[in-house]
Design a protein around this motif. Structure first.
Motif, PDB file in Angstrom:
ATOM      1  N   GLU A   1      -2.043 -17.614  -1.651  1.00 15.47           N
ATOM      2  CA  GLU A   1      -1.174 -18.194  -2.665  1.00 15.47           C
ATOM      3  C   GLU A   1       0.305 -18.132  -2.304  1.00 15.47           C
ATOM      4  OE1 GLU A   1      -2.190 -15.988  -6.142  1.00 15.47           O
ATOM      5  OE2 GLU A   1      -4.225 -16.837  -6.285  1.00 15.47           O
ATOM      6  N   ALA A   2       0.645 -17.690  -1.108  1.00 10.89           N
ATOM      7  CA  ALA A   2       2.052 -17.603  -0.717  1.00 10.89           C
ATOM      8  C   ALA A   2       2.644 -19.000  -0.557  1.00 10.89           C
ATOM      9  CB  ALA A   2       2.194 -16.825   0.587  1.00 10.89           C
ATOM     10  N   ASP A   3       3.781 -19.235  -1.183  1.00  9.18           N
ATOM     11  CA  ASP A   3       4.481 -20.516  -1.065  1.00  9.18           C
ATOM     12  C   ASP A   3       5.495 -20.387   0.073  1.00  9.18           C
ATOM     13  OD1 ASP A   3       5.890 -22.859  -1.318  1.00  9.18           O
ATOM     14  OD2 ASP A   3       5.957 -22.803  -3.505  1.00  9.18           O
ATOM     15  N   PHE A   4       5.010 -20.645   1.284  1.00 13.16           N
ATOM     16  CA  PHE A   4       5.877 -20.477   2.450  1.00 13.16           C
ATOM     17  C   PHE A   4       7.013 -21.485   2.447  1.00 13.16           C
ATOM     18  CE2 PHE A   4       1.850 -18.592   3.798  1.00 13.16           C
ATOM     19  CZ  PHE A   4       2.287 -17.355   4.226  1.00 13.16           C
TER      20      PHE A   4
ATOM     21  N   PHE B   1       0.801  -1.216   0.000  1.00 15.80           N
ATOM     22  CA  PHE B   1       0.000   0.000   0.000  1.00 15.80           C
ATOM     23  C   PHE B   1       0.837   1.271   0.000  1.00 15.80           C
ATOM     24  CE2 PHE B   1      -2.873  -3.120   2.067  1.00 15.80           C
ATOM     25  CZ  PHE B   1      -3.844  -3.147   1.067  1.00 15.80           C
ATOM     26  N   ARG B   2       2.153   1.147   0.091  1.00  8.32           N
ATOM     27  CA  ARG B   2       2.997   2.332   0.248  1.00  8.32           C
ATOM     28  C   ARG B   2       3.802   2.644  -1.017  1.00  8.32           C
ATOM     29  NH1 ARG B   2       3.297   4.457   5.391  1.00  8.32           N
ATOM     30  NH2 ARG B   2       2.255   3.225   7.001  1.00  8.32           N
TER      31      ARG B   2
ATOM     32  N   MET C   1      11.221  -8.566   5.462  1.00  2.49           N
ATOM     33  CA  MET C   1      10.504  -9.253   4.380  1.00  2.49           C
ATOM     34  C   MET C   1       9.123  -9.626   4.872  1.00  2.49           C
ATOM     35  SD  MET C   1      11.519 -12.952   2.724  1.00  2.49           S
ATOM     36  CE  MET C   1      10.423 -13.828   1.619  1.00  2.49           C
ATOM     37  N   ASP C   2       8.091  -9.343   4.057  1.00  2.00           N
ATOM     38  CA  ASP C   2       6.719  -9.713   4.391  1.00  2.00           C
ATOM     39  C   ASP C   2       6.133 -10.506   3.224  1.00  2.00           C
ATOM     40  OD1 ASP C   2       3.794  -9.620   4.591  1.00  2.00           O
ATOM     41  OD2 ASP C   2       4.123  -8.245   6.264  1.00  2.00           O
ATOM     42  N   PHE C   3       5.867 -11.798   3.457  1.00  2.00           N
ATOM     43  CA  PHE C   3       5.340 -12.660   2.399  1.00  2.00           C
ATOM     44  C   PHE C   3       4.080 -12.081   1.774  1.00  2.00           C
ATOM     45  CE2 PHE C   3       8.266 -15.766   4.015  1.00  2.00           C
ATOM     46  CZ  PHE C   3       8.377 -16.767   3.051  1.00  2.00           C
ATOM     47  N   SER C   4       3.183 -11.552   2.603  1.00  2.00           N
ATOM     48  CA  SER C   4       1.886 -11.128   2.076  1.00  2.00           C
ATOM     49  C   SER C   4       2.016  -9.948   1.133  1.00  2.00           C
ATOM     50  CB  SER C   4       0.917 -10.793   3.220  1.00  2.00           C
ATOM     51  OG  SER C   4       1.320  -9.654   3.945  1.00  2.00           O
ATOM     52  N   HIS C   5       2.855  -8.984   1.456  1.00  2.00           N
ATOM     53  CA  HIS C   5       3.005  -7.811   0.600  1.00  2.00           C
ATOM     54  C   HIS C   5       3.692  -8.177  -0.718  1.00  2.00           C
ATOM     55  CE1 HIS C   5       1.466  -4.755   3.346  1.00  2.00           C
ATOM     56  NE2 HIS C   5       2.054  -5.425   4.314  1.00  2.00           N
TER      57      HIS C   5
ATOM     58  N   GLY D   1      -3.373  -8.437  -4.701  1.00  2.00           N
ATOM     59  CA  GLY D   1      -4.165  -7.316  -4.221  1.00  2.00           C
ATOM     60  C   GLY D   1      -4.778  -7.470  -2.856  1.00  2.00           C
ATOM     61  N   ASN D   2      -4.605  -8.604  -2.203  1.00  2.00           N
ATOM     62  CA  ASN D   2      -5.243  -8.851  -0.906  1.00  2.00           C
ATOM     63  C   ASN D   2      -4.227  -9.428   0.076  1.00  2.00           C
ATOM     64  OD1 ASN D   2      -6.841  -9.520   1.286  1.00  2.00           O
ATOM     65  ND2 ASN D   2      -8.130 -10.973   0.197  1.00  2.00           N
ATOM     66  N   ILE D   3      -3.867  -8.633   1.096  1.00  2.00           N
ATOM     67  CA  ILE D   3      -2.854  -9.069   2.070  1.00  2.00           C
ATOM     68  C   ILE D   3      -3.452  -9.642   3.350  1.00  2.00           C
ATOM     69  CG2 ILE D   3      -1.241  -7.304   1.252  1.00  2.00           C
ATOM     70  CD1 ILE D   3      -1.805  -5.852   3.981  1.00  2.00           C
ATOM     71  N   ASN D   4      -4.766  -9.742   3.445  1.00  2.00           N
ATOM     72  CA  ASN D   4      -5.406 -10.001   4.741  1.00  2.00           C
ATOM     73  C   ASN D   4      -5.940 -11.423   4.894  1.00  2.00           C
ATOM     74  OD1 ASN D   4      -6.337  -6.773   4.156  1.00  2.00           O
ATOM     75  ND2 ASN D   4      -5.194  -7.248   6.002  1.00  2.00           N
ATOM     76  N   LEU D   5      -5.150 -12.416   4.478  1.00  2.00           N
ATOM     77  CA  LEU D   5      -5.598 -13.801   4.511  1.00  2.00           C
ATOM     78  C   LEU D   5      -4.796 -14.627   5.521  1.00  2.00           C
ATOM     79  CD1 LEU D   5      -6.061 -14.472   0.688  1.00  2.00           C
ATOM     80  CD2 LEU D   5      -7.803 -13.877   2.374  1.00  2.00           C
ATOM     81  N   SER D   6      -5.486 -15.561   6.162  1.00  2.00           N
ATOM     82  CA  SER D   6      -4.830 -16.488   7.078  1.00  2.00           C
ATOM     83  C   SER D   6      -3.903 -17.412   6.297  1.00  2.00           C
ATOM     84  CB  SER D   6      -5.875 -17.326   7.817  1.00  2.00           C
ATOM     85  OG  SER D   6      -6.731 -16.518   8.585  1.00  2.00           O
TER      86      SER D   6
END
Length: 274
Positions: free
Chosen positions: A226-229, A157-158, A182-186, A216-221
């Motif tokens: 879709e993040a490949d942790f 968002f920044r 590092m932030d996976f969601s962003h 476009g959506n960072i607010n998921l559990s």
């Protein structure tokens, strides 16, 4: 029960007052937190941060028995053009955040990568240069306070909302001592690849935030996006990352009643990968 390198941000329980959030996190068997100090996102630290507020927040945190890895704060839009009075206010607020960071025994204060707006105030080059200069000055003040300064250099968002802009900012910060969070969601929300991010910034990454996302959506559990942790964490290990991780579960796909169980499940899954 969980990895000793895995903590939980107080932002995960931002709907609770700070003492209650700390009890919830401790009750889930975490030993470490990130402390949220983001006005409008997490009010665990008062925006009007004076000596009394620092003392009050530090007492609540220190009495909880939880370690603090970082304080996630904000001192305003780092690419804004400030007058002399505004600059003095920013310096005062920064010093209070640094005082709090030291008082809770945290390793670092985390600041963001510019305003909550993709468009620059002047030009992208000028704005990134301004953000880097502000972070460099903050890092100098942090060192005097006995703590480090880290930046979440990619924030969807920044100003620095994708990997290309994060890379430009990080290059501008060369030699300043500012670490990269590092932030996976962003990364995923911006269309980026966590593995590529690790490969690009490996020697600068000092901390990792964990939350799931889709474009476009960072607010998921964790597990709902879709993040490949697994791939991202393998890349961090392969390239020598030895720092810590924090569940920053500012999610909107569970109710508050479901949040503790979702946090426990996320911690168990991430711990299995570490």
């Amino acid at each position: 029960m969980f990895s000793s390198r895995l903590g939980c941000s107080s932002i995960s329980f931002r709907h609770q007052p700070l003492p209650e959030a700390l009890r919830t996190i401790g009750g889930l068997c975490f030993e470490e937190i990130d402390l949220g100090a983001l006005p409008g996102v997490c009010d665990h630290v008062p925006y009007v941060l004076d000596a009394a507020a620092v003392e009050q927040v530090a007492a609540a945190v220190n009495n909880s028995g939880l370690r603090v890895r970082s304080v996630n704060g904000d001192v305003g839009d780092l690419n804004a053009v400030l007058d002399e009075h505004q600059r003095a206010q920013r310096a005062e607020h920064l010093d209070m955040l640094l005082e709090l960071t030291a008082a809770v025994g945290a390793e670092a204060l985390v600041l963001p990568c510019g305003a909550l707006e993709h468009e620059p105030v002047r030009s992208l080059e000028e704005d990134i240069r301004t953000v880097a200069a502000e972070l460099a000055e903050a890092s100098h003040r942090a060192a005097a306070a006995g703590v480090e300064l880290w930046c979440e250099s990619l924030h969807f968002f920044r100003l620095c909302w994708n990997t290309e802009r994060a890379q430009r900012l990080t290059e501008a910060l060369e030699g300043t001592g500012v670490g990269v969070v590092m932030d996976f969601s962003h990364i995923v929300a911006s269309g980026g690849d966590p593995v590529r991010f690790v490969e690009t910034f490996a020697d600068r990454i000092t901390h990792v935030h964990l939350r799931d996302a889709t474009a476009g959506n960072i607010n998921l559990s964790i597990g709902n996006g879709e993040a490949d942790f697994a791939a991202g964490l393998r890349a961090l290990e392969r390239l020598g990352y030895t720092g810590h991780f924090s569940l920053e579960l500012e999610t909107r796909d569970v109710t508050h009643d479901q949040r503790p169980a979702a946090t426990r499940a996320a911690a168990e899954y991430i711990s299995s990968l570490l």
